[in-house]
Scaffold this motif. Sequence first.
Motif, short mmCIF file in Angstrom:
data_model
loop_
_atom_site.label_atom_id
_atom_site.label_comp_id
_atom_site.label_asym_id
_atom_site.label_seq_id
_atom_site.Cartn_x
_atom_site.Cartn_y
_atom_site.Cartn_z
N GLY B 65 0.79 -1.24 0.00
CA GLY B 65 0.00 0.00 0.00
C GLY B 65 0.81 1.27 0.00
O GLY B 65 0.28 2.36 0.19
N ALA B 79 -0.18 -7.87 -11.75
CA ALA B 79 -1.37 -8.01 -10.92
C ALA B 79 -1.02 -8.64 -9.57
O ALA B 79 -1.61 -8.30 -8.54
CB ALA B 79 -2.41 -8.87 -11.65
N VAL B 82 0.39 -5.84 -7.21
CA VAL B 82 -0.27 -4.54 -7.22
C VAL B 82 -0.64 -4.10 -5.79
O VAL B 82 -0.78 -2.92 -5.50
CB VAL B 82 -1.50 -4.56 -8.17
N ASN B 83 -0.72 -5.07 -4.88
CA ASN B 83 -1.05 -4.72 -3.49
C ASN B 83 0.06 -3.89 -2.83
O ASN B 83 -0.13 -3.32 -1.77
CB ASN B 83 -1.32 -5.98 -2.65
N LEU B 85 1.08 -1.21 -4.13
CA LEU B 85 0.82 0.18 -4.53
C LEU B 85 -0.16 0.88 -3.60
O LEU B 85 -1.04 0.26 -3.01
CB LEU B 85 0.23 0.22 -5.93
N PRO B 87 -3.44 2.86 -3.18
CA PRO B 87 -4.67 2.75 -3.99
C PRO B 87 -4.70 3.86 -5.05
O PRO B 87 -4.35 5.01 -4.78
CB PRO B 87 -5.78 2.94 -2.95
N LYS B 112 -8.75 -9.17 -19.41
CA LYS B 112 -9.37 -9.41 -18.11
C LYS B 112 -8.52 -8.79 -16.98
O LYS B 112 -9.04 -8.18 -16.04
CB LYS B 112 -9.53 -10.92 -17.89
N ILE B 113 -7.21 -8.96 -17.10
CA ILE B 113 -6.31 -8.43 -16.07
C ILE B 113 -6.39 -6.90 -16.04
O ILE B 113 -6.56 -6.28 -14.99
CB ILE B 113 -4.86 -8.89 -16.31
N ALA B 116 -9.66 -5.70 -14.61
CA ALA B 116 -9.73 -5.87 -13.15
C ALA B 116 -8.89 -4.83 -12.43
O ALA B 116 -9.29 -4.29 -11.38
CB ALA B 116 -9.27 -7.27 -12.77
N LEU B 117 -7.71 -4.53 -12.99
CA LEU B 117 -6.85 -3.52 -12.36
C LEU B 117 -7.52 -2.15 -12.39
O LEU B 117 -7.49 -1.39 -11.42
CB LEU B 117 -5.49 -3.46 -13.06
N ALA B 120 -10.29 -1.91 -9.96
CA ALA B 120 -9.78 -1.76 -8.59
C ALA B 120 -9.27 -0.34 -8.34
O ALA B 120 -8.78 -0.03 -7.25
CB ALA B 120 -8.68 -2.78 -8.33
N TYR B 122 -6.87 1.40 -10.16
CA TYR B 122 -5.53 1.76 -10.63
C TYR B 122 -5.61 2.36 -12.02
O TYR B 122 -6.50 2.06 -12.79
CB TYR B 122 -4.62 0.53 -10.63
#
Lengths: 644, 202
Positions: B65, B79, B82-83, B85, B87, B112-113, B116-117, B120, B122
């Motif tokens: 984060g 992906a 990415v946690n 980063l 938010p 799809k990736i 989804a990013l 979320a 990003y």
Amino acid sequence: MPHEEVLAEEGRRVVMLGNVAIARGALEAGIGDAAGYPGNPSSEIIEAVSVASGKLGSPIVEWSVNEKVALESAYGASLSGVPSMATMKHVGVNVAADPLFSLAYTGTPSSIVVVSADDPGMWSSQNEQDNRWYGVHAYIPVVEPSGVQDAKEATIEAFRISSEYGHPVILRTTTRVSHTRGVVEAGRIDAEKLRPRGRFTRNLERYTLIPAHARRLREDLLERWDRIEERLSRSSLNKIEGGGDLLLLGVGLGYRYAAEAARLLGVEARIAKLQTPIPLPSSFLHKALDGVSKVLVFEEGDPVVETLLKSFIHDEGLDVEVHGRSDGYLPRAGELGLDKAMRAIGALAGVDPGLPSPVEPGLDLPPRPPALCPGCPYRGVFPGLRKAVRRSRVEPVYSGDIGCYSLGVLPPFRVQDTIVEMGGSIGLANGIAKTANGQIPVAIIGDSTFFHSGITGLVNAVHNRNPMLVIILDNRTTAMTGHQPHPGIDVGAMGEEAVGVDIEALVKAIGVEHVRVVDAFSIRGVEKAVTEALDYVRRERRPAVLIAKGSCILVALSQARRLGIKPPVYRVNPDKCRACTVCYTAFNCPAIFRVEDGKAKINPVLCTGCGVCVDICPFDAFEPVEEPGKDWILLMRTATPAGW
Amino acid sequence: MGYNIVLAGVGGQGIITSARILADAVLASGGNVLVAETHGLSQRGGSVVVHVRVGDVEAPLIPPGMGDLLIGLEAIEAARYVNLLKPGSPITLNAEVQPPPLPKITVPSLDKIIKALREAGYTVYSIPATTEASKLGDARSMNTLLLGYASGLGLLDQAAPPEALADSVARVIRRSSIAVKAFWHGFKLATAQSMTTLKRQR
């Protein structure tokens, strides 16, 4: 050339890896000799010293056969009056523990530093042992740098302390110091000092540990230990900053997490940086603890300082609470992190750590474990082995070992039932052979690992007639750790000419009757050789050895680039491919992909031109785009590293 | 707490080299830098993440984060990390999925990736870096092309100016002419992309 920044000009600020900074520190300290066995996260230290040695002509550098010999070799050099260094990963110190304990008793007339590269988080290791305990156990002071620049300074200080007391020093580094790149200011290297001009001077009462001598030396050791403890309190590596009744005691890299976390949280605390944890320097601690009611200890690994500190506080009659890894403020296992440090400080100081909540995209991601490289000679050995085992109707126990082939544990291969330590494949096979009813142990061991500690296990198997099949995977290098040379090839650490010890002759000399050498790139050849060997083991109840030869493809590719040899690229003939899936499932080459109709396709960027897919395909669908040259076919089987 | 860059990809894609280029450029521009690398086992085609911290920093690792930018050399690996980063932070992505060489797995598609990013929160900037680098004559220059792309988007300004980065490419990579070309090509593609975006917004 990698690591050439180790010779950066005096006064320059350069980015270097922590391990290169350790090498630089050793050069600035004036070592004349260095020895090590490769192992993550320690390998780049010897590599970098070799680079320096190649340019300056000294110090002497060697890759030793194992850590015990590396330490003994450095020990001998130091006994001859030459400042020396032995480097190894944390578990390597277990192998070297025998000479290590004696070293503390005899000391040396010069200096000697043993580098232990510990691996918290187990990024490439079988355990998370904290080698500062060795310092406590063997009466050897431990110096533990907090970062990259400090790694250089701590190395210099370690040699200084060692030479002042004629006593060994352990330099304990951890993955995030060894494998972090940071800015280092280069100091002075005196090339003249690096030339080893040693001479051994006899001193029987000190260097021969017969009981009569050892008893006296034990008394000397304890007395020296107390003097060293006083000296560490004066070390420039330790410092105290700030004030308050909360002390954040940062040990080695722990200091960095403590300092940044406190700053981010805006918590006022006293921060102590302790880079000489063993023995605990008492007058430094008295200063650090003055007026303090609570201590939070930040250290990588076990709560070593935390435990010793509690004992110290008890002995000194102080009234101070001690927190850290042993009471859950920080986790018992794994690496430290800024978030963990902020949480711990927040909990103790009563401050909300205000940590962000990361957003996960909610995707179901497939794992990506490391895999055998495309073109790895082992990729053909494993299916050949499995086919032969099936055909021979034996129930195998795949006794595995430490190296790239450990990846054989993963699907689809599954040919490692045990992986415990270096040489353990043959060692465990001895006991399995004697006791596991109706099963035959198949020990799988790499060439470098065989030299390291497989030979003694094989001697044992021959002598005790323990039936097993030993497969020595000879890829002509220590591949996993970055392609260092080993005793089986004719190149030394500095790229100099060396004597390659012939594995086949060695195995025969030990007394193994059934010894076969097989081309690792031939699945059918491996299958046939394994079948025959298993037959021999079952019939004769004795060990058999198979040496599967094929160079590490990465070494072959780099030699090919140097020699101007072009490896071929293979492709799939879609008319012949029947979508049987063997090549991308059972063979599992990362360069071969499944396309929509289930057929296979080769990614030409990843294909290394080994051509083993031709052997695996039942329908002859693989073909080279251009016929491979004879020079490449030969190079794949003979390439060895150029040395470090 | 400095400027934190996460580099993620598959072992062998030149991730450590990218980090060395960044570090070298930061130092040449008078800054401080720490690079925490993954070696050994993790290099063998496995998942690799490298932490680059620029500025007044002490600890080598970026905590979850707290990253400011993710440079993804492959989409699944981008992906995966990415946690790390903050938010809403930007991701510069090589538009490519390399399926892990494992039997019987389901591999999400690139679309799809990315979707989804974005969902979320990003900001995803993607570019077919491997294809573009191949056009220049060396697919392996994908890593410097992607650095140039991030620089062209202004996302590396807090680390080093583009000229310093290009100089660093030339210092770190031997036989670097294509690599340097790839850097500037990526830089231009970014500028062109931002122009199009600006026009669309108008």
